[in-house]
Design a protein around this motif. Structure first.
Motif, short mmCIF file in Angstrom:
data_model
loop_
_atom_site.label_atom_id
_atom_site.label_comp_id
_atom_site.label_asym_id
_atom_site.label_seq_id
_atom_site.Cartn_x
_atom_site.Cartn_y
_atom_site.Cartn_z
N ASN A 175 0.82 -1.20 0.00
CA ASN A 175 0.00 0.00 0.00
C ASN A 175 0.86 1.27 0.00
N PRO A 176 0.62 2.22 -0.87
CA PRO A 176 -0.32 2.20 -1.98
C PRO A 176 0.38 1.82 -3.29
N PRO A 177 -0.11 0.75 -3.97
CA PRO A 177 0.61 0.25 -5.15
C PRO A 177 0.72 1.24 -6.32
N HIS A 178 -0.10 2.30 -6.32
CA HIS A 178 0.08 3.27 -7.41
C HIS A 178 1.26 4.19 -7.14
N VAL A 179 1.88 4.01 -5.97
CA VAL A 179 3.08 4.80 -5.66
C VAL A 179 4.26 3.86 -5.36
N VAL A 180 4.01 2.80 -4.57
CA VAL A 180 5.09 1.87 -4.20
C VAL A 180 5.12 0.73 -5.22
N PRO A 181 6.22 0.54 -5.94
CA PRO A 181 6.18 -0.38 -7.09
C PRO A 181 6.31 -1.88 -6.80
N ILE A 182 6.75 -2.27 -5.61
CA ILE A 182 7.03 -3.71 -5.43
C ILE A 182 5.74 -4.54 -5.53
N VAL A 183 5.86 -5.72 -6.14
CA VAL A 183 4.74 -6.67 -6.16
C VAL A 183 5.33 -8.07 -6.03
N GLU A 184 4.84 -8.79 -5.02
CA GLU A 184 5.37 -10.12 -4.74
C GLU A 184 4.52 -11.16 -5.48
N LEU A 185 5.16 -11.89 -6.39
CA LEU A 185 4.46 -12.93 -7.15
C LEU A 185 4.70 -14.28 -6.48
N CYS A 186 3.60 -14.98 -6.17
CA CYS A 186 3.76 -16.28 -5.52
C CYS A 186 2.70 -17.25 -6.04
N GLY A 187 3.14 -18.24 -6.75
CA GLY A 187 2.21 -19.24 -7.27
C GLY A 187 1.91 -20.30 -6.21
N ALA A 188 0.86 -21.09 -6.49
CA ALA A 188 0.61 -22.31 -5.71
C ALA A 188 1.52 -23.38 -6.30
N PRO A 189 1.62 -24.56 -5.67
CA PRO A 189 2.49 -25.60 -6.24
C PRO A 189 2.11 -25.96 -7.68
N TRP A 190 0.84 -25.75 -8.06
CA TRP A 190 0.38 -26.13 -9.40
C TRP A 190 0.38 -24.97 -10.39
N THR A 191 0.82 -23.80 -9.99
CA THR A 191 0.84 -22.67 -10.93
C THR A 191 1.91 -22.91 -11.99
N ASP A 192 1.54 -22.72 -13.24
CA ASP A 192 2.47 -22.95 -14.35
C ASP A 192 3.60 -21.90 -14.31
N ALA A 193 4.82 -22.37 -14.52
CA ALA A 193 5.97 -21.44 -14.48
C ALA A 193 5.81 -20.34 -15.54
N SER A 194 5.19 -20.68 -16.68
CA SER A 194 5.04 -19.67 -17.74
C SER A 194 4.07 -18.56 -17.30
N VAL A 195 3.15 -18.89 -16.41
CA VAL A 195 2.21 -17.88 -15.90
C VAL A 195 2.95 -16.87 -15.01
N ILE A 196 3.84 -17.39 -14.18
CA ILE A 196 4.63 -16.50 -13.32
C ILE A 196 5.48 -15.58 -14.22
N GLN A 197 6.06 -16.17 -15.26
CA GLN A 197 6.91 -15.40 -16.16
C GLN A 197 6.10 -14.31 -16.87
N ARG A 198 4.92 -14.69 -17.36
CA ARG A 198 4.07 -13.69 -18.04
C ARG A 198 3.65 -12.59 -17.07
N ALA A 199 3.31 -13.01 -15.85
CA ALA A 199 2.90 -12.02 -14.84
C ALA A 199 4.06 -11.06 -14.57
N ARG A 200 5.25 -11.61 -14.48
CA ARG A 200 6.42 -10.76 -14.24
C ARG A 200 6.55 -9.71 -15.35
N GLU A 201 6.39 -10.17 -16.60
CA GLU A 201 6.50 -9.24 -17.74
C GLU A 201 5.41 -8.16 -17.68
N ILE A 202 4.21 -8.60 -17.34
CA ILE A 202 3.09 -7.64 -17.29
C ILE A 202 3.37 -6.56 -16.24
N TYR A 203 3.70 -6.98 -15.01
CA TYR A 203 3.88 -5.98 -13.95
C TYR A 203 5.07 -5.07 -14.26
N GLU A 204 6.11 -5.65 -14.84
CA GLU A 204 7.24 -4.79 -15.25
C GLU A 204 6.81 -3.78 -16.29
#
Ligand SMILES: NC(=O)c1ccc[n+]([C@@H]2O[C@H](COP(=O)([O-])OP(=O)(O)OC[C@H]3O[C@@H](n4cnc5c(N)ncnc54)[C@H](O)[C@@H]3O)[C@@H](O)[C@H]2O)c1
Length: 320
Positions: free
Chosen positions: A149-178
């Motif tokens: 808080n507040p994410p429109h000012v503080v840029p960090i975002v922690e990405l955490c998948g469940a054990p079944w989250t596809d690695a490519s989804v984490i990668q795409r999410a990383r690209e999107i947030y960047e």
């Protein structure tokens, strides 16, 4: 693939437009994304576009993080239903209540309504994704994207998948947030509180100990962070800090100072530190009792100062 490279703009659905959902809307709209809003509370939903527009204006005036608030606000739409919000979305940023029963209900609906290519991310601060995604047919595209808080000012975002989250989804999410100007980090396996809050919890517990046991006033403890540790921490983390604190780097630091640092940190965190009696001692030392209005005004001031600091850091990306 994320849209936006051809004719269509990428699209995000913000589900839950309270404090965090509105801030996320600001982030995506100013980055050129089409933003669709949904909230179960009609009044909250109806007033969200104006509140987001105002937050965009504020950043133009005070932070410089937004250049064209009107254009950004123009990309925001209110959806008629949750299904309408997620239709065609590249990403859903769920920002509903932090209660497991709500998360389970919302996520069941999200997974059923969203296209199979849509990434489903939750802003959850403490509930890990496996607790609400296990039984979902589309569970491989679900993850936590925890902002601060507040994410429109503080840029960090922690990405955490469940054990079944596809690695490519984490990668795409990383690209999107960047791509929208945030700074994603990956939490490689589920742990309560992710990284930032675990670090904060340890620091807070020690602060409660030092003030509660009378070693320092609450005000002076705060100065120690704001004018000491926090200054360095605004552009480097603890590892880079210690790397620069010994001529031979991290190993050299650990050889020189490791035994002392271990001694200083080995006292256990006890429930007593967080007890009412200790909090009474902290508040007595703190001595201030701000009204809700004063807290709101100070929060506004904090956001302005943070926005200026983020701008400063962006002008010197070598420090990131
Ligand atoms: N507040 C923070 O500092 C902070 C920081 C990081 C992450 N988070 C996380 O972000 C999420 C949202 O937190 P917040 O502080 O914005 O809460 P909030 O209470 O301000 O907003 C939650 C919104 O969800 C809406 N909602 C309730 N049920 C819904 C449903 N079924 N469908 C759609 N919307 C629904 C509510 O009407 C409300 O507007 C939580 O998971 C929280 O843990 C909060």
């Amino acid at each position: 693939m994320i849209k936006g490279k051809g004719f269509e703009m990428p699209q995000v659905a913000i589900v839950g437009v309270g404090l965090i959902g509105r801030a996320w809307s600001n982030v995506f709209a100013r980055a050129g994304w089409d933003v669709k809003l949904f909230d179960a509370h009609q009044e909250t939903l109806a007033e969200a576009p104006e509140r987001i527009r105002q937050s965009l204006e504020d950043l133009v005036e005070k932070g410089g993080l937004v250049t064209d608030a009107a254009a950004a606000a123009g990309r925001i739409r209110v959806a008629a239903s949750l299904a309408d919000a997620v239709a065609g979305a590249d990403l859903v940023q769920e920002s509903g209540p932090e209660r497991i029963a709500d998360k389970i209900a919302i996520w069941k609906e999200l997974d059923a309504a969203a296209g199979t290519e849509t990434i489903l991310a939750s802003s959850s601060s403490a509930i890990v994704a496996s607790r609400f995604s296990e039984d979902l047919p589309g569970r491989a595209r679900c993850l936590i994207a925890h902002p601060v808080n507040p994410p429109h000012v503080v840029p960090i975002v922690e990405l955490c998948g469940a054990p079944w989250t596809d690695a490519s989804v984490i990668q795409r999410a990383r690209e999107i947030y960047e791509s929208v100007g945030q700074v994603p980090v990956e939490v490689k396996k589920e742990i309560d509180g992710f990284i930032l809050n675990r670090m904060q919890a340890v620091l807070l517990s020690e602060a409660l100990r030092l003030v509660g046991e009378g070693y320092v006033s609450a005000a002076d403890l705060d100065k120690t962070i704001a004018h000491g540790l926090g200054l360095r921490w605004s552009f480097m983390g603890p590892f880079e800090t210690i790397e620069l604190n010994a001529p031979g780097g991290i190993r050299d630091y650990c050889e020189r100072f490791g035994p002392t640092m271990y001694e200083l940190s080995k006292l256990p965190v006890t429930e007593e530190l967080w007890s009412e009696a200790n909090i009474d001692r902290i508040l007595e030392s703190w001595g201030r009792k701000p009204s809700p209005e004063e807290i709101a005004a100070k929060s506004q001031w904090r956001d302005e100062r943070l926005a200026a600091l983020v701008q400063h850091k962006r002008q010197r990306p070598d420090y990131d």
